[in-house]
Scaffold this motif. Structure first.
Motif, PDB file in Angstrom:
ATOM      1  N   GLY A 104      -0.387  -0.388   7.743  1.00  0.00           N
ATOM      2  CA  GLY A 104      -1.157   0.790   7.352  1.00  0.00           C
ATOM      3  C   GLY A 104      -2.559   0.560   7.891  1.00  0.00           C
ATOM      4  O   GLY A 104      -2.811  -0.425   8.601  1.00  0.00           O
ATOM      5  N   ILE A 105      -3.479   1.443   7.551  1.00  0.00           N
ATOM      6  CA  ILE A 105      -4.876   1.223   7.955  1.00  0.00           C
ATOM      7  C   ILE A 105      -5.774   1.663   6.812  1.00  0.00           C
ATOM      8  O   ILE A 105      -5.509   2.683   6.158  1.00  0.00           O
ATOM      9  CB  ILE A 105      -5.201   1.973   9.279  1.00  0.00           C
ATOM     10  CG1 ILE A 105      -6.610   1.596   9.785  1.00  0.00           C
ATOM     11  CG2 ILE A 105      -5.028   3.486   9.147  1.00  0.00           C
ATOM     12  CD1 ILE A 105      -6.881   2.007  11.232  1.00  0.00           C
ATOM     13  N   GLY A 106      -6.797   0.893   6.528  1.00  0.00           N
ATOM     14  CA  GLY A 106      -7.745   1.267   5.483  1.00  0.00           C
ATOM     15  C   GLY A 106      -8.728   2.304   6.020  1.00  0.00           C
ATOM     16  O   GLY A 106      -8.905   2.438   7.239  1.00  0.00           O
ATOM     17  N   GLY A 144      -3.957  -5.091   7.567  1.00  0.00           N
ATOM     18  CA  GLY A 144      -3.781  -6.208   6.643  1.00  0.00           C
ATOM     19  C   GLY A 144      -4.984  -6.128   5.711  1.00  0.00           C
ATOM     20  O   GLY A 144      -5.335  -5.047   5.226  1.00  0.00           O
ATOM     21  N   PHE A 145      -5.629  -7.245   5.498  1.00  0.00           N
ATOM     22  CA  PHE A 145      -6.918  -7.218   4.782  1.00  0.00           C
ATOM     23  C   PHE A 145      -8.018  -7.722   5.719  1.00  0.00           C
ATOM     24  O   PHE A 145      -8.982  -8.340   5.285  1.00  0.00           O
ATOM     25  CB  PHE A 145      -6.855  -8.085   3.529  1.00  0.00           C
ATOM     26  CG  PHE A 145      -6.448  -7.359   2.270  1.00  0.00           C
ATOM     27  CD1 PHE A 145      -6.963  -6.113   1.940  1.00  0.00           C
ATOM     28  CD2 PHE A 145      -5.568  -7.951   1.369  1.00  0.00           C
ATOM     29  CE1 PHE A 145      -6.603  -5.471   0.754  1.00  0.00           C
ATOM     30  CE2 PHE A 145      -5.205  -7.321   0.175  1.00  0.00           C
ATOM     31  CZ  PHE A 145      -5.718  -6.076  -0.124  1.00  0.00           C
ATOM     32  N   LEU A 199       2.168  -9.174   5.000  1.00  0.00           N
ATOM     33  CA  LEU A 199       0.896  -9.232   5.727  1.00  0.00           C
ATOM     34  C   LEU A 199      -0.182  -9.976   4.968  1.00  0.00           C
ATOM     35  O   LEU A 199      -1.009 -10.653   5.553  1.00  0.00           O
ATOM     36  CB  LEU A 199       0.373  -7.801   5.871  1.00  0.00           C
ATOM     37  CG  LEU A 199       0.452  -7.028   7.138  1.00  0.00           C
ATOM     38  CD1 LEU A 199      -0.212  -5.678   6.927  1.00  0.00           C
ATOM     39  CD2 LEU A 199      -0.190  -7.769   8.289  1.00  0.00           C
ATOM     40  N   ASP A 200      -0.204  -9.773   3.653  1.00  0.00           N
ATOM     41  CA  ASP A 200      -1.370 -10.255   2.911  1.00  0.00           C
ATOM     42  C   ASP A 200      -1.053 -10.423   1.425  1.00  0.00           C
ATOM     43  O   ASP A 200       0.040 -10.059   0.963  1.00  0.00           O
ATOM     44  CB  ASP A 200      -2.565  -9.310   3.117  1.00  0.00           C
ATOM     45  CG  ASP A 200      -2.192  -7.830   2.986  1.00  0.00           C
ATOM     46  OD1 ASP A 200      -1.122  -7.524   2.435  1.00  0.00           O
ATOM     47  OD2 ASP A 200      -2.975  -6.981   3.420  1.00  0.00           O
ATOM     48  N   LYS A 249      -7.798   9.097   6.247  1.00  0.00           N
ATOM     49  CA  LYS A 249      -7.565   8.098   7.296  1.00  0.00           C
ATOM     50  C   LYS A 249      -7.949   8.617   8.689  1.00  0.00           C
ATOM     51  O   LYS A 249      -7.862   7.860   9.667  1.00  0.00           O
ATOM     52  CB  LYS A 249      -6.091   7.676   7.297  1.00  0.00           C
ATOM     53  CG  LYS A 249      -5.590   7.081   5.981  1.00  0.00           C
ATOM     54  CD  LYS A 249      -6.250   5.752   5.683  1.00  0.00           C
ATOM     55  CE  LYS A 249      -5.900   5.176   4.336  1.00  0.00           C
ATOM     56  NZ  LYS A 249      -4.537   4.712   4.225  1.00  0.00           N
ATOM     57  N   HIS A 271      -9.610  -1.305   8.357  1.00  0.00           N
ATOM     58  CA  HIS A 271      -8.953  -2.610   8.237  1.00  0.00           C
ATOM     59  C   HIS A 271      -7.446  -2.510   8.430  1.00  0.00           C
ATOM     60  O   HIS A 271      -6.828  -1.492   8.117  1.00  0.00           O
ATOM     61  CB  HIS A 271      -9.322  -3.316   6.915  1.00  0.00           C
ATOM     62  CG  HIS A 271      -8.670  -2.796   5.673  1.00  0.00           C
ATOM     63  ND1 HIS A 271      -9.396  -2.344   4.596  1.00  0.00           N
ATOM     64  CD2 HIS A 271      -7.370  -2.676   5.303  1.00  0.00           C
ATOM     65  CE1 HIS A 271      -8.564  -1.975   3.631  1.00  0.00           C
ATOM     66  NE2 HIS A 271      -7.330  -2.161   4.040  1.00  0.00           N
ATOM     67  N   ARG A 283      -7.110   1.924  -7.964  1.00  0.00           N
ATOM     68  CA  ARG A 283      -6.099   2.820  -8.544  1.00  0.00           C
ATOM     69  C   ARG A 283      -4.848   2.073  -9.000  1.00  0.00           C
ATOM     70  O   ARG A 283      -4.093   2.568  -9.819  1.00  0.00           O
ATOM     71  CB  ARG A 283      -5.734   3.942  -7.562  1.00  0.00           C
ATOM     72  CG  ARG A 283      -4.962   3.500  -6.323  1.00  0.00           C
ATOM     73  CD  ARG A 283      -4.886   4.667  -5.315  1.00  0.00           C
ATOM     74  NE  ARG A 283      -3.930   4.463  -4.244  1.00  0.00           N
ATOM     75  CZ  ARG A 283      -4.156   3.734  -3.145  1.00  0.00           C
ATOM     76  NH1 ARG A 283      -5.325   3.109  -3.000  1.00  0.00           N
ATOM     77  NH2 ARG A 283      -3.246   3.639  -2.212  1.00  0.00           N
ATOM     78  N   GLY A 308       0.839  -1.202   0.000  1.00  0.00           N
ATOM     79  CA  GLY A 308       0.000   0.000   0.000  1.00  0.00           C
ATOM     80  C   GLY A 308       0.869   1.245   0.000  1.00  0.00           C
ATOM     81  O   GLY A 308       2.098   1.180   0.058  1.00  0.00           O
ATOM     82  N   SER A 309       0.194   2.402  -0.033  1.00  0.00           N
ATOM     83  CA  SER A 309       0.916   3.677  -0.111  1.00  0.00           C
ATOM     84  C   SER A 309       1.532   4.051   1.231  1.00  0.00           C
ATOM     85  O   SER A 309       2.618   4.644   1.277  1.00  0.00           O
ATOM     86  CB  SER A 309      -0.051   4.806  -0.503  1.00  0.00           C
ATOM     87  OG  SER A 309      -0.909   4.391  -1.521  1.00  0.00           O
ATOM     88  N   SER A 310       0.846   3.710   2.317  1.00  0.00           N
ATOM     89  CA  SER A 310       1.242   4.227   3.638  1.00  0.00           C
ATOM     90  C   SER A 310       2.692   3.936   4.018  1.00  0.00           C
ATOM     91  O   SER A 310       3.374   4.833   4.515  1.00  0.00           O
ATOM     92  CB  SER A 310       0.302   3.685   4.712  1.00  0.00           C
ATOM     93  OG  SER A 310      -1.030   3.938   4.367  1.00  0.00           O
ATOM     94  N   ASN A 324      -8.468   0.255  -3.869  1.00  0.00           N
ATOM     95  CA  ASN A 324      -7.292  -0.348  -4.510  1.00  0.00           C
ATOM     96  C   ASN A 324      -7.390  -0.374  -6.034  1.00  0.00           C
ATOM     97  O   ASN A 324      -6.430  -0.779  -6.698  1.00  0.00           O
ATOM     98  CB  ASN A 324      -7.057  -1.756  -3.959  1.00  0.00           C
ATOM     99  CG  ASN A 324      -6.505  -1.697  -2.535  1.00  0.00           C
ATOM    100  OD1 ASN A 324      -6.413  -0.619  -1.949  1.00  0.00           O
ATOM    101  ND2 ASN A 324      -6.140  -2.825  -1.980  1.00  0.00           N
ATOM    102  N   TYR A 376       0.867  -8.971  -4.464  1.00  0.00           N
ATOM    103  CA  TYR A 376       1.721  -8.439  -3.399  1.00  0.00           C
ATOM    104  C   TYR A 376       3.093  -9.099  -3.432  1.00  0.00           C
ATOM    105  O   TYR A 376       4.079  -8.515  -2.964  1.00  0.00           O
ATOM    106  CB  TYR A 376       1.036  -8.557  -2.037  1.00  0.00           C
ATOM    107  CG  TYR A 376      -0.041  -7.494  -1.833  1.00  0.00           C
ATOM    108  CD1 TYR A 376      -0.236  -6.469  -2.747  1.00  0.00           C
ATOM    109  CD2 TYR A 376      -0.851  -7.517  -0.706  1.00  0.00           C
ATOM    110  CE1 TYR A 376      -1.210  -5.498  -2.564  1.00  0.00           C
ATOM    111  CE2 TYR A 376      -1.832  -6.540  -0.501  1.00  0.00           C
ATOM    112  CZ  TYR A 376      -2.007  -5.538  -1.431  1.00  0.00           C
ATOM    113  OH  TYR A 376      -2.966  -4.573  -1.232  1.00  0.00           O
TER     114      TYR A 376
HETATM  115  C1  GLP Z   1      -4.485  -2.193   1.598  1.00  0.00           C
HETATM  116  C2  GLP Z   1      -3.573  -3.222   2.286  1.00  0.00           C
HETATM  117  C3  GLP Z   1      -3.288  -2.828   3.703  1.00  0.00           C
HETATM  118  C4  GLP Z   1      -3.092  -1.334   3.734  1.00  0.00           C
HETATM  119  C5  GLP Z   1      -4.404  -0.633   3.482  1.00  0.00           C
HETATM  120  C6  GLP Z   1      -4.267   0.860   3.262  1.00  0.00           C
HETATM  121  O1  GLP Z   1      -5.443  -2.716   0.813  1.00  0.00           O
HETATM  122  N1  GLP Z   1      -3.961  -4.574   2.217  1.00  0.00           N
HETATM  123  O2  GLP Z   1      -2.162  -3.538   4.184  1.00  0.00           O
HETATM  124  O3  GLP Z   1      -2.592  -0.921   4.984  1.00  0.00           O
HETATM  125  O4  GLP Z   1      -5.126  -1.271   2.457  1.00  0.00           O
HETATM  126  O5  GLP Z   1      -3.699   1.109   2.016  1.00  0.00           O
HETATM  127  P1  GLP Z   1      -2.918   2.426   1.665  1.00  0.00           P
HETATM  128  O6  GLP Z   1      -1.703   2.436   2.523  1.00  0.00           O
HETATM  129  O7  GLP Z   1      -2.567   2.314   0.216  1.00  0.00           O
HETATM  130  O8  GLP Z   1      -3.822   3.564   1.966  1.00  0.00           O
END
Ligand code: GLP
Length: 261
Positions: free
Chosen positions: A132-134, A140-141, A66-67, A202, A138, A167, A37-39, A165, A80
């Motif tokens: 990171g956090i969705g 991970g997933f 993580l996933d 976020k 969330h 994008r 992810g971007s974070s 996702n 991934y």
């Molecule tokens: C994704 C990943 C997570 C990630 C989250 C946030 O789908 N599976 O591990 O932390 O969603 O993504 P991002 O960091 O791109 O905002």
């Protein structure tokens, strides 16, 4: 839980990377939980700077992602496995044979998931898990209502996660519907957790995870159960925190011996 609020996304990457670097400096064979992810991109960039400066090396470290998506080929640029190889293994100089990603292509997904947890245990457990956090909370997933006791397993992605996702893909249709993710119970077994978040999208998830009730509806709130979780956010992601001033004060007055940067 330690909550660190910093002015910019670059500072978030630098300070979170300092935490990872201090662990790897003390233990070159450390087991690192790797996020996509971007974070975490700022963390990986800052770690590269530290590697170039000769401060640390990941040559002897191990990694567990993580996933992973289920339903796309291994060599898809957005699997991934591909992302970890491109963004982490190569740039940080990991030995590729010491980094694992859940096998989203296994014919026996249940077995592969159990074996992944067993491999983490056999490696001695994860020393530090990057997260990171969705926007829906969330980690991970582990989508909302994931059990705090959950182990690595297959999950159905929330429609909002697929949209977020999209994008990375040519169209929403191409985003897989399923994934394999370390469970919240798996994540909670890591010795340290470092969660990073940047940007206003976020803010609600960060506040709910850090200050809200413990609830599987907000998987990130599982961090409240961990003895050693660090949450590093920029001002935009901190905007909904009620105790923001207290966290800033705490960080400013942190005893020297507790500092890792
Ligand atoms: C994704 C990943 C997570 C990630 C989250 C946030 O789908 N599976 O591990 O932390 O969603 O993504 P991002 O960091 O791109 O905002």
């Amino acid at each position: 839980m330690e909550i660190i609020i910093l002015p910019t996304p670059a500072e978030v990457g630098r300070v979170a990377a300092a935490k990872i670097a201090s662990i790897v400096a003390d233990k070159p064979t450390a087991v690192i939980g790797l996020a996509t992810g971007s974070s975490p991109q700022g963390i990986y960039q800052d770690l590269q700077r530290r590697i170039a400066a000769g401060e640390i090396s990941f040559a002897q470290a191990r990694g567990f992602a993580l996933d992973e998506y289920v339903g796309i080929p291994l060599d898809h640029p957005e699997s991934y496995a591909s992302v970890i190889a491109r963004d982490v293994v190569g740039p940080l100089g990991f030995d590729a044979s010491r980094v694992r990603v859940p096998d989203g292509r296994a014919t026996d997904i249940e077995f592969a998931a159990k074996e992944y947890d067993a491999a983490i245990r056999a490696a001695g457990g994860i020393d530090v898990q990057i997260l990171g956090i969705g926007a829906n909370g969330h980690i991970g997933f582990n989508e909302p209502t994931s059990s705090f006791a959950s182990r690595t397993r297959i999950k159905t992605l929330a429609p909002s996660t697929r949209e977020a996702n999209a994008r990375f893909f040519d169209s929403l249709d191409q985003v897989p519907t399923h994934c394999m993710t370390q469970g919240l119970g798996t994540i909670l077994e890591a010795r340290q957790l470092v969660l990073v978040a940047q940007g206003s999208t976020k803010a609600a998830a960060v506040a709910a995870a850090v200050e809200g009730p413990l609830s599987s509806f907000v998987p990130g709130s599982a961090l409240q159960l961990h003895q050693h979780a660090t949450v590093v956010v920029d001002e935009a992601a901190a905007a909904d925190l009620q105790l923001g001033d207290y966290y800033r004060y705490t960080y400013e007055h942190k005893p020297e011996w507790q500092r890792f940067e």
